[in-house]
Motif scaffolding. Structure first.
Motif, PDB file in Angstrom:
ATOM      1  N   SER A 155       8.207  -4.555   4.539  1.00 18.14           N
ATOM      2  CA  SER A 155       8.169  -4.968   3.141  1.00 18.14           C
ATOM      3  C   SER A 155       9.111  -6.167   2.983  1.00 18.14           C
ATOM      4  N   LYS A 201       4.373 -11.180   4.006  1.00 15.21           N
ATOM      5  CA  LYS A 201       2.925 -11.003   4.227  1.00 15.21           C
ATOM      6  C   LYS A 201       2.111 -11.527   3.036  1.00 15.21           C
ATOM      7  N   SER A 202       2.453 -11.048   1.830  1.00 12.93           N
ATOM      8  CA  SER A 202       1.653 -11.429   0.650  1.00 12.93           C
ATOM      9  C   SER A 202       1.767 -12.929   0.381  1.00 12.93           C
ATOM     10  N   GLY A 256      -1.715  -4.849   0.091  1.00 18.59           N
ATOM     11  CA  GLY A 256      -1.202  -3.484  -0.001  1.00 18.59           C
ATOM     12  C   GLY A 256      -0.981  -3.015  -1.422  1.00 18.59           C
ATOM     13  N   ASP A 257      -0.159  -3.758  -2.170  1.00 19.49           N
ATOM     14  CA  ASP A 257       0.151  -3.353  -3.553  1.00 19.49           C
ATOM     15  C   ASP A 257      -1.121  -3.265  -4.387  1.00 19.49           C
ATOM     16  N   ARG A 268      -3.664  -0.445  -3.792  1.00 19.68           N
ATOM     17  CA  ARG A 268      -3.160   0.866  -4.237  1.00 19.68           C
ATOM     18  C   ARG A 268      -3.300   1.064  -5.749  1.00 19.68           C
ATOM     19  N   PHE A 288       2.885   7.492   0.264  1.00 16.49           N
ATOM     20  CA  PHE A 288       3.490   6.872   1.447  1.00 16.49           C
ATOM     21  C   PHE A 288       3.878   7.879   2.536  1.00 16.49           C
ATOM     22  N   ASN A 345      -4.812   5.144   4.319  1.00 11.75           N
ATOM     23  CA  ASN A 345      -4.785   3.829   3.683  1.00 11.75           C
ATOM     24  C   ASN A 345      -5.321   2.755   4.643  1.00 11.75           C
ATOM     25  N   PHE A 402      -0.888  -5.722   4.889  1.00 12.59           N
ATOM     26  CA  PHE A 402      -0.396  -4.352   4.719  1.00 12.59           C
ATOM     27  C   PHE A 402       0.753  -4.123   5.690  1.00 12.59           C
ATOM     28  N   PRO A 421       2.245   0.322   9.402  1.00 16.89           N
ATOM     29  CA  PRO A 421       3.373   0.506  10.327  1.00 16.89           C
ATOM     30  C   PRO A 421       3.026   1.084  11.696  1.00 16.89           C
ATOM     31  N   LYS A 463      11.402  -6.943  -4.979  1.00 19.74           N
ATOM     32  CA  LYS A 463      11.050  -5.873  -5.939  1.00 19.74           C
ATOM     33  C   LYS A 463      12.152  -4.813  -6.052  1.00 19.74           C
ATOM     34  N   ILE A 523      13.868   5.942  -3.633  1.00 14.93           N
ATOM     35  CA  ILE A 523      12.553   5.924  -2.956  1.00 14.93           C
ATOM     36  C   ILE A 523      12.709   6.602  -1.600  1.00 14.93           C
ATOM     37  N   LYS A 524      11.848   7.573  -1.373  1.00 14.52           N
ATOM     38  CA  LYS A 524      11.866   8.267  -0.067  1.00 14.52           C
ATOM     39  C   LYS A 524      10.876   7.563   0.868  1.00 14.52           C
ATOM     40  N   PHE A 559      10.897   5.109   2.872  1.00 14.34           N
ATOM     41  CA  PHE A 559      10.738   3.648   2.789  1.00 14.34           C
ATOM     42  C   PHE A 559      10.758   3.032   4.195  1.00 14.34           C
ATOM     43  N   THR A 560       9.717   2.249   4.488  1.00 13.44           N
ATOM     44  CA  THR A 560       9.535   1.704   5.844  1.00 13.44           C
ATOM     45  C   THR A 560      10.753   0.901   6.313  1.00 13.44           C
TER      46      THR A 560
HETATM   47  N1  PPS Z   1       7.997   4.170   0.631  1.00 13.42           N
HETATM   48  C1  PPS Z   1       7.482   2.944   0.686  1.00 13.42           C
HETATM   49  N2  PPS Z   1       7.403   2.309   1.903  1.00 13.42           N
HETATM   50  C2  PPS Z   1       6.871   1.085   1.962  1.00 13.42           C
HETATM   51  N3  PPS Z   1       6.381   0.407   0.904  1.00 13.42           N
HETATM   52  C3  PPS Z   1       6.431   1.001  -0.304  1.00 13.42           C
HETATM   53  C4  PPS Z   1       6.979   2.291  -0.463  1.00 13.42           C
HETATM   54  N4  PPS Z   1       6.894   2.627  -1.762  1.00 13.42           N
HETATM   55  C5  PPS Z   1       6.306   1.622  -2.387  1.00 13.42           C
HETATM   56  N5  PPS Z   1       6.032   0.614  -1.542  1.00 13.42           N
HETATM   57  C6  PPS Z   1       5.293  -0.603  -1.921  1.00 13.42           C
HETATM   58  O1  PPS Z   1       4.013  -0.465  -1.315  1.00 13.42           O
HETATM   59  C7  PPS Z   1       3.695  -1.607  -0.546  1.00 13.42           C
HETATM   60  C8  PPS Z   1       3.203  -1.217   0.841  1.00 13.42           C
HETATM   61  O2  PPS Z   1       1.900  -0.751   0.773  1.00 13.42           O
HETATM   62  P1  PPS Z   1       1.014  -0.730   2.071  1.00 13.42           P
HETATM   63  O3  PPS Z   1      -0.297  -0.218   1.658  1.00 13.42           O
HETATM   64  O4  PPS Z   1       1.041  -2.067   2.704  1.00 13.42           O
HETATM   65  O5  PPS Z   1       1.790   0.309   2.996  1.00 13.42           O
HETATM   66  S1  PPS Z   1       1.272   1.023   4.318  1.00 13.42           S
HETATM   67  O6  PPS Z   1       0.550   0.031   5.116  1.00 13.42           O
HETATM   68  O7  PPS Z   1       0.408   2.133   3.944  1.00 13.42           O
HETATM   69  O8  PPS Z   1       2.481   1.499   4.995  1.00 13.42           O
HETATM   70  C9  PPS Z   1       4.947  -2.395  -0.394  1.00 13.42           C
HETATM   71  O9  PPS Z   1       4.528  -3.743  -0.575  1.00 13.42           O
HETATM   72  P2  PPS Z   1       5.071  -4.942   0.302  1.00 13.42           P
HETATM   73  O10 PPS Z   1       6.497  -5.076  -0.061  1.00 13.42           O
HETATM   74  O11 PPS Z   1       4.227  -6.100  -0.145  1.00 13.42           O
HETATM   75  O12 PPS Z   1       4.856  -4.633   1.753  1.00 13.42           O
HETATM   76  C10 PPS Z   1       5.887  -1.888  -1.455  1.00 13.42           C
HETATM   77  O13 PPS Z   1       5.844  -2.754  -2.574  1.00 13.42           O
END
Ligand code: PPS
Ligand code: ADP
Length: 351
Positions: free
Chosen positions: A175, A179-180, A202-203, A206, A215, A223, A245, A248, A285, A296-297, A299-300
């Motif tokens: 994140s 990417k975006s 990704g955003d 969803r 997540f 997803n 996306f 991961p 963000k 947030i739990k 989180f990547t």
């Molecule tokens: N827990 C957690 N982990 C990671 N990301 C989170 C989480 N919660 C919300 N977000 C928001 O969701 C965006 C990632 O969505 P993705 O669909 O790309 O995620 S994934 O591929 O399914 O892992 C990601 O967007 P990007 O920052 O653009 O990557 C975040 O805004």
């Protein structure tokens, strides 16, 4: 025993007879060899079982014409060939049983002579079983689901009409890696150069298609599975699908790639890399902040249960702590051009 004597008088010279016996044996062996060879080649080329009889026909076309009298009549031709093939195989099997009963099952012919007749029946039965089993599986599967594949224009026809290929550019990374931002700039650049391109983000996804997913590892797998399918549809529609996306897991990205490979569509993996500290500093963000605070739990890259598995061999690697957005777009375009995938006009100034 005169039952199988040929009614036409044949030359009686004994070496001519021997020649005949050996040539028919040789032809039989050659036939089996060709059959097995074709089956093995077919297995490798099509990644499925026996396609020997209908290899020259497009399967999608065959299925689409199942209930239609229009089109190229490929389906009817194939059915005729299959019918004749099966009729010959059934005849062969019935004949082998007759030969066994009439010619070999007699008291004067104990083992091993009897074995010739038995082997003949086994050989014929095996071929019939093997071929019918392979065809049956596929048709039963489609019948059980009550679905029929409807083919319209082929991918080749679409790309010829639209004068551009379809492909998927898959951006993966942490994140806030960029990417975006890169996907948006690339989409604009391609559109300004008259290429159909569409961003799957990704955003955004969803909010709609995947709004039922969170997540957890299972939801992330689902997803990416869905996005892999959607991107493939865009690519098949002769569009450049730009998927951004986190994606991961290596295994899930491989599934998306394999899906494209199987359909003969180009899949380009772009690792949008950045050191975790830089991503945290950017934090557009405030998600990292919330993740560190425990709000947030999963989180990547931050939570131990949400790892990011880096691509082992991405087609393109970008480090956004060193390369600008413009550099990133130029690098992707350069890859497309140097690999003969897309050719953009040289004199364009738009990006
Ligand atoms: N827990 C957690 N982990 C990671 N990301 C989170 C989480 N919660 C919300 N977000 C928001 O969701 C965006 C990632 O969505 P993705 O669909 O790309 O995620 S994934 O591929 O399914 O892992 C990601 O967007 P990007 O920052 O653009 O990557 C975040 O805004
Ligand atoms: N070289 C770069 N490439 C992409 N984004 C960058 C770069 N340098 C700084 N940024 C900034 O980093 C942030 C990345 O956010 P975003 O594109 O939403 O990333 P992601 O989609 O991976 O979460 C944006 O604010 C962007 O302006």
């Amino acid at each position: 025993m005169s039952l199988f004597r040929c009614p036409i008088p044949l030359p009686s010279a004994s070496n001519l007879r021997t020649f005949g016996v050996y040539s028919s044996g040789g032809l039989f062996a050659l036939g089996i060899w060709f059959f097995l060879d074709a089956a093995i080649v077919s297995k490798h080329a099509n990644a499925s079982d026996v396609h020997v009889h209908i290899n020259s026909l497009e399967k999608a076309r065959l299925s689409a014409e199942s209930f239609s009298f229009s089109g190229s009549n490929d389906a009817w031709k194939a059915r005729l060939v299959l019918f004749l093939g099966f009729a010959l195989m059934a005849g062969g099997l019935a004949g082998s049983v007759c030969v066994l009963v009439l010619k070999y099952v007699v008291p004067e012919y104990p083992f091993p002579t009897l074995y010739f007749g038995v082997a003949n029946v086994i050989a014929n039965s095996t071929v019939v079983l093997w071929v019918s089993q392979n065809f049956e599986d596929e048709y039963n599967y489609n019948l059980a689901l009550n679905i029929t594949w409807h083919a319209g224009l082929t991918y080749a026809e679409r790309t010829a009409i639209l004068r551009q290929p379809g492909l998927t550019i898959w951006l993966t990374g942490l994140s806030a890696s960029g990417k975006s931002t890169i996907a948006t700039a690339l989409e604009q650049h391609l559109l300004h150069n008259a290429f159909s391109a569409y961003r799957l983000d990704g955003d955004n996804i969803r909010f709609g298609l995947n709004k039922d997913l969170g997540f957890s590892p299972e939801d992330r797998v689902e997803n990416i599975r869905r996005i892999g399918e959607v991107a493939k549809l865009f690519a098949d529609a002769a569009t450049v699908a730009i998927a951004s996306f986190i994606s991961p897991y290596i295994a899930d990205r491989k599934i998306a790639r394999d899906l494209h490979d199987a359909a003969g569509l180009t899949f380009i993996e772009v690792h949008v890399d950045v050191p975790l500290e830089v991503a945290e500093q950017r934090d557009p963000k405030q998600l990292y902040q919330k993740a560190r605070a425990g709000i947030i739990k999963n989180f990547t890259g931050v939570s131990p249960d949400a790892p990011y598995e880096k691509p082992e061999k991405p087609e393109i690697y970008i480090d956004t702590s060193r390369e600008s957005v413009e550099d990133a777009v130029a690098k992707i375009v350069e890859y497309l051009e140097s690999n003969g995938i897309l050719k953009l006009p040289k004199d364009t100034t738009s990006s």
